[in-house]
Design an enzyme around this catalytic site. Structure first.
Site, PDB file in Angstrom:
ATOM      1  CB  THR A 136     -42.103 -82.245 -52.522  1.00 34.21           C
ATOM      2  OG1 THR A 136     -40.831 -82.013 -51.903  1.00 34.21           O
ATOM      3  CG2 THR A 136     -42.754 -83.424 -51.812  1.00 34.21           C
ATOM      4  NE  ARG A 179     -38.851 -83.165 -43.623  1.00 36.91           N
ATOM      5  CZ  ARG A 179     -37.766 -82.434 -43.814  1.00 36.91           C
ATOM      6  NH1 ARG A 179     -37.138 -81.906 -42.807  1.00 36.91           N
ATOM      7  NH2 ARG A 179     -37.313 -82.219 -45.038  1.00 36.91           N
ATOM      8  CE1 TYR A 182     -45.042 -80.459 -48.678  1.00 40.13           C
ATOM      9  CE2 TYR A 182     -42.856 -81.434 -48.680  1.00 40.13           C
ATOM     10  CZ  TYR A 182     -43.783 -80.576 -49.242  1.00 40.13           C
ATOM     11  OH  TYR A 182     -43.448 -79.837 -50.352  1.00 40.13           O
ATOM     12  CG  ASN A 211     -34.001 -77.917 -51.390  1.00 43.57           C
ATOM     13  OD1 ASN A 211     -34.148 -79.134 -51.517  1.00 43.57           O
ATOM     14  ND2 ASN A 211     -34.130 -77.322 -50.228  1.00 43.57           N
ATOM     15  CE  LYS A 248     -30.947 -69.533 -33.497  1.00 39.65           C
ATOM     16  NZ  LYS A 248     -32.270 -68.960 -33.313  1.00 39.65           N
ATOM     17  CG  ASP A 334     -32.758 -82.988 -42.718  1.00 42.93           C
ATOM     18  OD1 ASP A 334     -33.497 -82.760 -43.697  1.00 42.93           O
ATOM     19  OD2 ASP A 334     -31.869 -82.211 -42.337  1.00 42.93           O
TER      20      ASP A 334
HETATM   21  P1  NAD Z   1     -45.653 -71.150 -51.042  1.00 44.28           P
HETATM   22  O1  NAD Z   1     -46.069 -71.460 -49.654  1.00 44.28           O
HETATM   23  O2  NAD Z   1     -44.893 -69.900 -51.279  1.00 44.28           O
HETATM   24  O3  NAD Z   1     -46.943 -71.128 -51.991  1.00 44.28           O
HETATM   25  C1  NAD Z   1     -48.092 -71.905 -51.778  1.00 44.28           C
HETATM   26  C2  NAD Z   1     -49.293 -70.996 -51.976  1.00 44.28           C
HETATM   27  O4  NAD Z   1     -50.486 -71.787 -51.849  1.00 44.28           O
HETATM   28  C3  NAD Z   1     -49.393 -69.883 -50.910  1.00 44.28           C
HETATM   29  O5  NAD Z   1     -49.490 -68.611 -51.516  1.00 44.28           O
HETATM   30  C4  NAD Z   1     -50.646 -70.226 -50.128  1.00 44.28           C
HETATM   31  O6  NAD Z   1     -51.363 -69.085 -49.689  1.00 44.28           O
HETATM   32  C5  NAD Z   1     -51.450 -71.011 -51.178  1.00 44.28           C
HETATM   33  N1  NAD Z   1     -52.424 -71.902 -50.533  1.00 44.28           N
HETATM   34  C6  NAD Z   1     -52.182 -72.850 -49.586  1.00 44.28           C
HETATM   35  N2  NAD Z   1     -53.332 -73.427 -49.207  1.00 44.28           N
HETATM   36  C7  NAD Z   1     -54.323 -72.834 -49.921  1.00 44.28           C
HETATM   37  C8  NAD Z   1     -55.727 -72.987 -49.951  1.00 44.28           C
HETATM   38  N3  NAD Z   1     -56.343 -73.858 -49.148  1.00 44.28           N
HETATM   39  N4  NAD Z   1     -56.442 -72.234 -50.806  1.00 44.28           N
HETATM   40  C9  NAD Z   1     -55.827 -71.322 -51.600  1.00 44.28           C
HETATM   41  N5  NAD Z   1     -54.490 -71.122 -51.607  1.00 44.28           N
HETATM   42  C10 NAD Z   1     -53.748 -71.870 -50.772  1.00 44.28           C
HETATM   43  O7  NAD Z   1     -44.836 -72.411 -51.573  1.00 44.28           O
HETATM   44  P2  NAD Z   1     -43.991 -72.609 -52.918  1.00 44.28           P
HETATM   45  O8  NAD Z   1     -42.565 -72.721 -52.560  1.00 44.28           O
HETATM   46  O9  NAD Z   1     -44.419 -71.621 -53.933  1.00 44.28           O
HETATM   47  O10 NAD Z   1     -44.460 -74.084 -53.327  1.00 44.28           O
HETATM   48  C11 NAD Z   1     -45.474 -74.344 -54.283  1.00 44.28           C
HETATM   49  C12 NAD Z   1     -45.629 -75.849 -54.454  1.00 44.28           C
HETATM   50  O11 NAD Z   1     -44.369 -76.449 -54.798  1.00 44.28           O
HETATM   51  C13 NAD Z   1     -46.111 -76.588 -53.204  1.00 44.28           C
HETATM   52  O12 NAD Z   1     -47.010 -77.588 -53.586  1.00 44.28           O
HETATM   53  C14 NAD Z   1     -44.860 -77.220 -52.630  1.00 44.28           C
HETATM   54  O13 NAD Z   1     -45.153 -78.392 -51.910  1.00 44.28           O
HETATM   55  C15 NAD Z   1     -44.059 -77.496 -53.891  1.00 44.28           C
HETATM   56  N6  NAD Z   1     -42.615 -77.518 -53.601  1.00 44.28           N
HETATM   57  C16 NAD Z   1     -41.864 -76.381 -53.594  1.00 44.28           C
HETATM   58  C17 NAD Z   1     -40.497 -76.455 -53.341  1.00 44.28           C
HETATM   59  C18 NAD Z   1     -39.592 -75.269 -53.404  1.00 44.28           C
HETATM   60  O14 NAD Z   1     -38.405 -75.475 -53.542  1.00 44.28           O
HETATM   61  N7  NAD Z   1     -40.066 -74.039 -53.336  1.00 44.28           N
HETATM   62  C19 NAD Z   1     -39.902 -77.689 -53.044  1.00 44.28           C
HETATM   63  C20 NAD Z   1     -40.709 -78.832 -53.030  1.00 44.28           C
HETATM   64  C21 NAD Z   1     -42.061 -78.729 -53.331  1.00 44.28           C
HETATM   65  N1  UDP Z   2     -31.778 -75.752 -41.731  1.00 44.33           N
HETATM   66  C1  UDP Z   2     -30.771 -75.259 -40.883  1.00 44.33           C
HETATM   67  N2  UDP Z   2     -30.952 -74.038 -40.296  1.00 44.33           N
HETATM   68  C2  UDP Z   2     -32.042 -73.266 -40.500  1.00 44.33           C
HETATM   69  C3  UDP Z   2     -33.074 -73.767 -41.373  1.00 44.33           C
HETATM   70  C4  UDP Z   2     -32.897 -75.013 -41.958  1.00 44.33           C
HETATM   71  O1  UDP Z   2     -29.747 -75.923 -40.661  1.00 44.33           O
HETATM   72  O2  UDP Z   2     -32.119 -72.143 -39.958  1.00 44.33           O
HETATM   73  C5  UDP Z   2     -31.575 -77.054 -42.421  1.00 44.33           C
HETATM   74  C6  UDP Z   2     -32.701 -78.075 -42.303  1.00 44.33           C
HETATM   75  O3  UDP Z   2     -32.547 -78.846 -41.123  1.00 44.33           O
HETATM   76  C7  UDP Z   2     -32.502 -78.903 -43.571  1.00 44.33           C
HETATM   77  C8  UDP Z   2     -32.000 -77.877 -44.596  1.00 44.33           C
HETATM   78  O4  UDP Z   2     -31.510 -76.768 -43.819  1.00 44.33           O
HETATM   79  O5  UDP Z   2     -31.477 -79.865 -43.353  1.00 44.33           O
HETATM   80  C9  UDP Z   2     -33.021 -77.400 -45.607  1.00 44.33           C
HETATM   81  O6  UDP Z   2     -34.151 -76.936 -44.948  1.00 44.33           O
HETATM   82  P1  UDP Z   2     -35.423 -76.300 -45.658  1.00 44.33           P
HETATM   83  O7  UDP Z   2     -36.284 -75.710 -44.600  1.00 44.33           O
HETATM   84  O8  UDP Z   2     -35.038 -75.365 -46.745  1.00 44.33           O
HETATM   85  O9  UDP Z   2     -36.252 -77.501 -46.302  1.00 44.33           O
HETATM   86  P2  UDP Z   2     -35.950 -78.970 -46.845  1.00 44.33           P
HETATM   87  O10 UDP Z   2     -34.872 -78.882 -47.864  1.00 44.33           O
HETATM   88  O11 UDP Z   2     -35.535 -79.805 -45.656  1.00 44.33           O
HETATM   89  O12 UDP Z   2     -37.252 -79.398 -47.397  1.00 44.33           O
END
Ligand code: NAD
Ligand code: UDP
EC number: 4.1.1.35
Length: 386
Positions: A136, A179, A182, A211, A248, A334
């Protein structure tokens, strides 16, 4: 699909990919891309399959023999190693990754992002299998600039805020600010993957998403997720817009983010999959530095876009301020600003994001409106009737 070549002009051979977390937001888009545009096979591992059920049914669809779903919780299932052995490449997406969980469920967060990922790294390393691990952008934590005086001119200098894979430090808050549970767990698993590469020759790529947003992200509380659940900002704001309630803004909505369209980001992941010689041993920022907004600006833009796609006027007070303590509880903190440096991904994979924030919000909110507006209306009228 015939005649596909990699970035160096070599033919791409079909491979088998063990994708853990395939049923999530990113996994569902990656599965679609692999089924629609490549000959590769996917062993899709997750505890849920709702977001990929359109790829699994009916059994007659053209890629039916290229995707298999395995309902497995990787915490405690001995079948995992067998699947990793059957595959050429493992992609690990599984994680608890919603900020509302980091301070309220820090143990689950640390276990999910570090302990549960350990066997995946170990099986890949021991069996000589390539790993693409999803980390991440939160591993950067806060920017150096965040610690400068508010009026310091250095705050305008990119050296103090642009986040570089091979140069920026990881700056987290104190332990009581849970926070960071993670970010810290993700940082440690990155270090472990890196060390397996250095000491045992593991072929790895680490992805740091900035994001990524788009259709199928998270859930709408009370519709396809728990009523009291707090998803990431796109789904929180979508939920508010669908219910015609104010968005919010946490602590004034001053934090800054760069948002990238999921489909642009998936292009980058496919390049990593198909160009191992260019991707192995690297950590990649994947984001869109041109799409920076404050959370307040995001709220304003989403309100405008939603009004356009739903053809409904916006409400009189479109946003309200809430404190982070009220919204997330004790221990929230944050990231102030997240601009990805793109040098490494440009150099290695020649990749650049394409979609503007307005355009990605337009297609995403069109999807949200089409998918949820009716269900939200019905749920709200039921609540009023009761
Ligand atoms: P998501 O929550 O939609 O997907 C994660 C999936 O993993 C879910 O379907 C969940 O059921 C599965 N999972 C969790 N624990 C499990 C377990 N013990 N066994 C089997 N399956 C399991 O999240 P996402 O947005 O698709 O993110 C995927 C990855 O990318 C994560 O590692 C997350 O930390 C990373 N990431 C995503 C973003 C983003 O912008 N979406 C940002 C930063 C990091
Ligand atoms: N946030 C907000 N209102 C909401 C949800 C999130 O102001 O209803 C803010 C949160 O505090 C953060 C940003 O939006 O500053 C992005 O939040 P997100 O949950 O997408 O994850 P992050 O980018 O912090 O990992």
């Amino acid at each position: 699909m015939a005649g596909r070549v990699d970035l160096d002009g070599n033919p791409i051979n079909p491979i088998t990919i063990c994708m853990i977390g395939a049923g999530g937001f990113i996994g569902s888009h990656l599965c679609e891309k692999l089924m629609f545009e490549t000959p590769h096979k996917v062993l899709a591992v997750d505890v849920y399959s709702d977001k990929i059920k359109h790829l699994l049914e009916p059994a007659t669809i053209q890629w039916a023999d290229r995707i298999q779903f395995h309902r497995i919780n990787i915490k405690n299932d001995s079948r995992l190693e067998g699947l990793i052995k059957m595959a050429d490449l493992t992609i690990n997406l599984a994680a608890i990754c919603t900020p509302a969980d980091y301070n309220t469920r820090p143990l689950d967060t640390i276990y999910s992002n570090f302990i549960d990922a350990l066997p995946v790294v170990k099986y890949c390393s021991e069996n000589g299998k390539r790993l693409i691990h999803f980390s991440t952008c939160e591993v950067y934590g806060k920017t150096i600039g965040a610690f400068l005086p508010k009026d310091s001119p250095l705050r305008q200098d990119p050296a103090y805020y642009v986040l570089k894979e091979d140069a920026s430090p990881c700056i987290f808050g104190p332990i009581e600010k849970q926070r960071w549970s993670y970010a810290c767990a993700k940082q440690l698993i990155e270090r472990l993957v890196y060390a397996e590469g250095a000491e045992n020759g593991l072929e790895f790529t680490i992805v740091r998403p900035f994001n990524w947003i788009g259709p199928r992200m998270d859930f709408i509380p009370g519709i396809d997720g728990p009523s009291e659940g707090v998803p990431r900002v796109l789904a929180c704001f979508s939920n508010n817009l669908l219910r015609r309630e104010p968005l919010k803004l946490v602590d004034g909505g001053e934090s800054q983010r760069t948002f990238i369209y999921i489909k642009d980001a998936i292009e980058a992941v496919l390049l990593m999959i198909e160009n191992p010689a260019r991707a192995n041993g690297h950590i990649f920022n994947v984001g869109n530095p041109n799409n920076e907004v404050t959370v307040r600006q995001l709220a304003e833009m989403m309100t405008q876009v939603y009004s356009k796609v739903s053809e409904e006027s916006s409400i009189e007070t479109p946003t309200i301020d809430v404190s982070s303590k009220e919204f997330y509880g004790e221990g929230y903190d944050d990231s102030d600003k997240r601009i990805p440096d793109m040098t490494i991904i440009n150099q290695q994979l020649g990749w650049n994001p394409k979609t503007s924030l307005w355009d990605l919000l337009e297609s995403t909110l069109t999807y949200q409106h089409r998918t949820y507006a009716e269900a939200v209306k019905q749920a709200m009228s039921k609540t009023t009737a009761n």
